[in-house]
Design an enzyme around this catalytic site. Structure first.
Site, PDB file in Angstrom:
ATOM      1  N   THR B 150       0.828  -1.201   0.000  1.00 30.20           N
ATOM      2  CA  THR B 150       0.000   0.000   0.000  1.00 30.20           C
ATOM      3  C   THR B 150       0.869   1.260   0.000  1.00 30.20           C
ATOM      4  O   THR B 150       1.806   1.365   0.792  1.00 30.20           O
ATOM      5  CB  THR B 150      -0.902  -0.015   1.249  1.00 30.20           C
ATOM      6  OG1 THR B 150      -1.608  -1.253   1.261  1.00 30.20           O
ATOM      7  CG2 THR B 150      -1.877   1.141   1.236  1.00 30.20           C
ATOM      8  N   GLU B 151       0.512   2.199  -0.851  1.00 31.83           N
ATOM      9  CA  GLU B 151       1.231   3.478  -0.997  1.00 31.83           C
ATOM     10  C   GLU B 151       2.707   3.272  -1.349  1.00 31.83           C
ATOM     11  O   GLU B 151       3.525   4.149  -1.145  1.00 31.83           O
ATOM     12  CB  GLU B 151       1.122   4.351   0.268  1.00 31.83           C
ATOM     13  CG  GLU B 151      -0.269   4.472   0.877  1.00 31.83           C
ATOM     14  CD  GLU B 151      -1.318   5.106  -0.032  1.00 31.83           C
ATOM     15  OE1 GLU B 151      -0.950   5.536  -1.145  1.00 31.83           O
ATOM     16  OE2 GLU B 151      -2.491   5.130   0.348  1.00 31.83           O
ATOM     17  N   PHE B 152       3.035   2.098  -1.886  1.00 27.32           N
ATOM     18  CA  PHE B 152       4.414   1.756  -2.223  1.00 27.32           C
ATOM     19  C   PHE B 152       5.336   1.768  -1.006  1.00 27.32           C
ATOM     20  O   PHE B 152       6.560   1.902  -1.141  1.00 27.32           O
ATOM     21  CB  PHE B 152       4.972   2.693  -3.310  1.00 27.32           C
ATOM     22  CG  PHE B 152       4.821   2.133  -4.704  1.00 27.32           C
ATOM     23  CD1 PHE B 152       3.672   1.471  -5.077  1.00 27.32           C
ATOM     24  CD2 PHE B 152       5.847   2.262  -5.644  1.00 27.32           C
ATOM     25  CE1 PHE B 152       3.525   0.947  -6.357  1.00 27.32           C
ATOM     26  CE2 PHE B 152       5.710   1.740  -6.926  1.00 27.32           C
ATOM     27  CZ  PHE B 152       4.550   1.082  -7.285  1.00 27.32           C
ATOM     28  N   SER B 352      -5.934   2.551   4.057  1.00 25.80           N
ATOM     29  CA  SER B 352      -5.066   3.694   4.376  1.00 25.80           C
ATOM     30  C   SER B 352      -5.689   5.043   4.050  1.00 25.80           C
ATOM     31  O   SER B 352      -5.343   6.055   4.652  1.00 25.80           O
ATOM     32  CB  SER B 352      -3.732   3.557   3.641  1.00 25.80           C
ATOM     33  OG  SER B 352      -3.935   3.746   2.252  1.00 25.80           O
TER      34      SER B 352
END
Lengths: 406, 409
Positions: B150-152, B352
């Site tokens: 998630t979100e790199f 997130s």
């Protein structure tokens, strides 16, 4: 400059704003004659000439005119220095004020006349009509604000309208006020500039030490885990306090450890007391009566949350004062101050459920309280009076042919 | 040989509605806002984005897949997006299914709920990754072999985890501070790993499309396919693999159709493939493109967000920290209830995006454009989130009391 009150002879924010603005303008080199409708000492004011239009006592203690326009024609204010007590009305004082300004203009020709609120608009119009002096109309509150957005005094509306029509430029203390001027008085928006107020310099500078003597009860309750929620102001319909009381009842149903402080006085006092009994929360509600000075600051200081519940509030300086004392702010979206403050909870003035939700949320979460507190401590004094003065000077230059303002 | 690895991320969170303290214990509907035009209405938002982005972009991709066997694309699709697509526009799923049959499309693995659980609860993280993999297998008949978090959000620990699981590669940000003089246009090894590769986002070229394409103040505006092709050629001098990683919604939602973004992409595919020895690769093919040139270590977590490339947009302030720690701390008690509805609701709150709505980083500047949120303020976002958590608490109590009384019978 035409005004109605100056501290310490003021009953509210109008005088505070006039004083701070004048002082900042004077610092930039403006020379100001400031006309007030009474006679009193203003010892601390050295940066401008304060001229008295009448020999009346300061008017603030009668609580009429600047904030309440119900009785403008009633003879309420005693003339001093007479053996027999004669009473005069606001209208009569306004006429004397105009006469004074008329006489003044025979001798002096200011570059700009800056008039604050409807009380002085007639005198400003006079200068504009008779001598062609540019007129700035500064709107701190309209009759719609004072009457809770419905009705109001027709005569006052008329004076406001004429002043706004004839003014070269209009200053509104918020976008909310500007919208009212455009929508209700049909004034073109281009003529109106929004210039927000700032926090009173004297308030920031003055030494204040908190001692927990005055509000010992509240301090003790805080110690037992209670959250103190306060509101400060005149108990009038404009302030939306009935909705705050209902929200208080709802919030207490979710968190009994809440105390609501209603600081102030006014025509709704009885009603509010009855409401607190009706909702069975009287034990959680504290009425302090009218407070100012240290006692007022103590309330800000002891509070965790400050609520501005106004149905309409042109600006709302008390919110910045509360922020200065570290309160979390909950503001109606209809208040001018909510346009400049980012770190605050907002709600529509009728939305008692959201208000209750916000009060409970802050009282139950330290993280939320801290984030809001820290955020507002960094932004509440972002705008200085010197910034305000710069904007006003720019307007002066636009209307004045001599262009001598910095 | 030069290759573009085009990877697009598809996601929608389940936004919680303005869930009041007076709803707690009375109403357990968090996700369905009744007012269709409300800012938290998931159905309205999904249908809007479907019309502006999902449909036209999937059509464009599918058309190019048919036209050019050398065209490849990789997609990551969150579980929360799949749930919403099934509810409101299932044709999107069948279209992706159809595209997968070409063999030119690859699905990337991630957490089902688009969560930051890796940093809070490793067991929960693995459960969510497995749930995602199972869902992709059930819907599309394949299992992801390449992973993105998630979100790199990447660090060495995540790299090691992926290596142990046996992923071919992990996607991460090609951040200068980590790369130094090295180029993102190569295949790297995760630090201390044996088989897993690192594929690094070429953020300059990716962001030219994702963020700057529609910016009229940008000195390169308007960006044409010819100009971008030149930049690709130049950039390929420092490595043959160009990783263009971005949100799927870039096309049509973030950058509107009237900017010419769809035509640009259409043309770019055509022009790139027209040149000798140019190709597109999927993420798995990219991992096999060359022997890893080096090992990359990221002891600190790096994300693809902001100029800081860290997690502060999600976990930077006290509200976010309290919200997330309270949420994750409840998990054992949620599991103990054995209530799968409750567990699913709880997991939806791990997404997130919710923490991002509480971000105050840009709040002071009053820059509304930097605050992508369905809520009026980060404080509102936090307040309603915590009310949902309070309702979880109530449901835990209610369920365990039911269990107790059942045990007494």
């Amino acid at each position: 400059m035409l005004g109605w009150e100056l501290p310490p002879h003021n009953s509210g924010g109008l005088g505070v704003a006039c004083l701070n603005l004048s002082r900042a303008l004077a610092r930039d080199g403006a020379s100001i004659d400031f006309v007030v409708p009474y006679t009193a000492e203003h010892e601390e004011i050295e940066f401008m000439n304060v001229l008295s239009a009448t020999n009346l006592d300061p008017l603030f203690r009668y609580g009429v005119g600047a904030y309440d326009t119900k009785y403008v024609d009633a003879a309420l204010i005693p003339e001093s220095g007479q053996n027999h007590i004669q009473k005069v009305s606001i209208r009569k004082i306004q006429q004397d004020y105009c006469k004074f300004v008329e006489d003044y203009l025979m001798e002096y020709k200011p570059d700009v006349v800056h008039a604050h609120d409807w009380l002085t608009f007639e005198a400003g119009i006079l200068a504009k009509k008779n001598y062609g002096i540019p007129l700035i109309a500064h709107v701190h509150a309209t009759e719609y604000d004072r009457s809770g957005m419905n009705g109001g005094n027709k005569l006052v509306h008329e004076i406001e309208r004429e002043g706004l029509l004839l003014a070269d430029k209009i200053i509104a203390v918020s976008k909310a006020t500007k919208n009212i001027i455009v929508k209700k008085y049909h004034i073109p928006a281009e003529k109106i500039s929004v210039v927000y107020n700032s926090l009173d310099e004297d308030f920031i500078k003055s030494t204040y030490t908190y001692d927990d003597q005055d509000y010992k009860y509240l301090e003790t309750m805080k110690h037992f885990g209670y959250t103190i929620v306060s509101t400060v102001g005149r108990f009038t319909i404009q302030k939306g306090l009935g909705i705050l009381m209902r929200a208080a009842a709802r919030a207490i149903s979710k968190n009994p450890k809440l105390i609501f402080v209603f600081a102030g006085d006014g025509e709704q006092r009885q009603e509010l007391l009855e409401l607190s009994a009706k909702y069975k929360i009287a034990k959680n509600v504290v009425f302090t009566g009218f407070v100012r000075g240290k006692k007022l600051r103590d309330i800000y200081q002891v509070s965790d949350i400050f609520v501005m519940s106004s149905i309409s509030e042109p600006f709302g300086l008390t919110a910045l004062e509360a922020a200065h004392h570290g309160d979390v702010l909950i503001l109606t979206k209809q208040s001018g101050v909510s346009e400049v403050i980012r770190h605050a909870f907002e709600y529509d003035f009728w939305d008692e459920e959201k208000l209750a939700d916000e009060i409970v949320a802050v009282s139950k979460s330290k993280a939320l309280k801290n984030t809001l507190k820290r955020g507002i401590s960094e932004e509440y004094h972002k705008i200085s009076w010197q910034d305000v003065a710069k904007k006003v000077e720019k307007l002066y230059n636009e209307v004045d042919k001599h262009k001598e303002f910095c | 040989m030069r290759a573009i690895c085009l990877y697009l991320h598809i996601h929608q969170p389940w936004r919680y509605r303005r869930y009041s303290i007076f709803d707690v214990a009375h109403n357990h509907n968090y996700w369905y806002e009744k007012d269709y035009y409300d800012k938290q209405n998931n159905e309205r938002i999904f249908k809007k984005v479907a019309e502006k982005s999902y449909h036209p972009m999937l059509d464009l991709l599918e058309k190019n897949l048919k036209r050019y066997p050398e065209f490849k694309v990789s997609l990551s699709i969150t579980g929360t997006w799949l749930e919403q697509a099934m509810e409101w526009d299932p044709t999107l799923i069948s279209q992706i299914s159809r595209m997968l049959t070409t063999g030119q499309v690859e699905i990337v693995g991630e957490t089902y709920y688009h969560s930051l659980s890796f940093f809070y609860d490793k067991i929960e993280f693995e459960s969510q990754v497995k749930l995602h993999s199972d869902t992709i297998a059930r819907l599309f008949g394949i299992r992801p072999r390449v992973f993105r978090n998630t979100e790199f959000a990447y660090n060495d620990e995540l790299g090691k985890w992926a290596d142990q699981i046996g992923y071919k590669a992990v996607l991460a940000e090609g951040w200068d501070k980590v790369l130094g003089w090295r180029s993102p246009n190569h295949v790297y090894k995760v630090a201390g790993g044996t088989r897993t590769r690192l594929l690094l986002k070429n953020y300059r070229l990716s962001d030219d499309i994702a963020f700057r394409f529609s910016d009229r103040n940008w000195k390169e505006w308007p960006l044409t396919a010819e100009k971008f092709q030149n930049w690709l050629n130049m950039d390929a001098l420092r490595g043959n693999l160009i990783n263009l990683f971005m949100d799927f919604e870039t096309f049509g939602e973030n950058v509107w159709e009237d900017t010419g973004i769809f035509d640009f992409m259409d043309q770019l595919i055509y022009m790139w493939l027209k040149e000798y020895d140019n190709k597109f690769v999927t993420v798995s093919e990219a991992a096999d493109l060359e022997q890893p040139v080096d090992e990359i270590s990221m002891p600190q977590t790096v994300t693809w967000a902001d100029t800081e490339r860290d997690l502060t947009a999600w976990t930077g302030n006290e509200m976010q920290q309290e919200a997330l720690s309270t949420l994750y701390a409840m998990k054992p008690r949620i599991i103990a209830t054995g209530n799968t509805d409750l567990l699913n609701d709880w997991r939806r709150l791990t997404t997130s995006d919710h923490a991002y709505y509480m971000c105050t980083k840009y709040w002071s500047d009053g820059d509304v454009h930097a605050y992508f949120s369905p809520f009026d303020s980060p404080f509102d976002a936090f307040m309603y989130y915590m009310n949902v958590i309070r309702d979880f608490e109530w449901r835990i109590e209610a369920t365990s009391q039911n269990l107790k009384s059942a045990a007494e019978l």
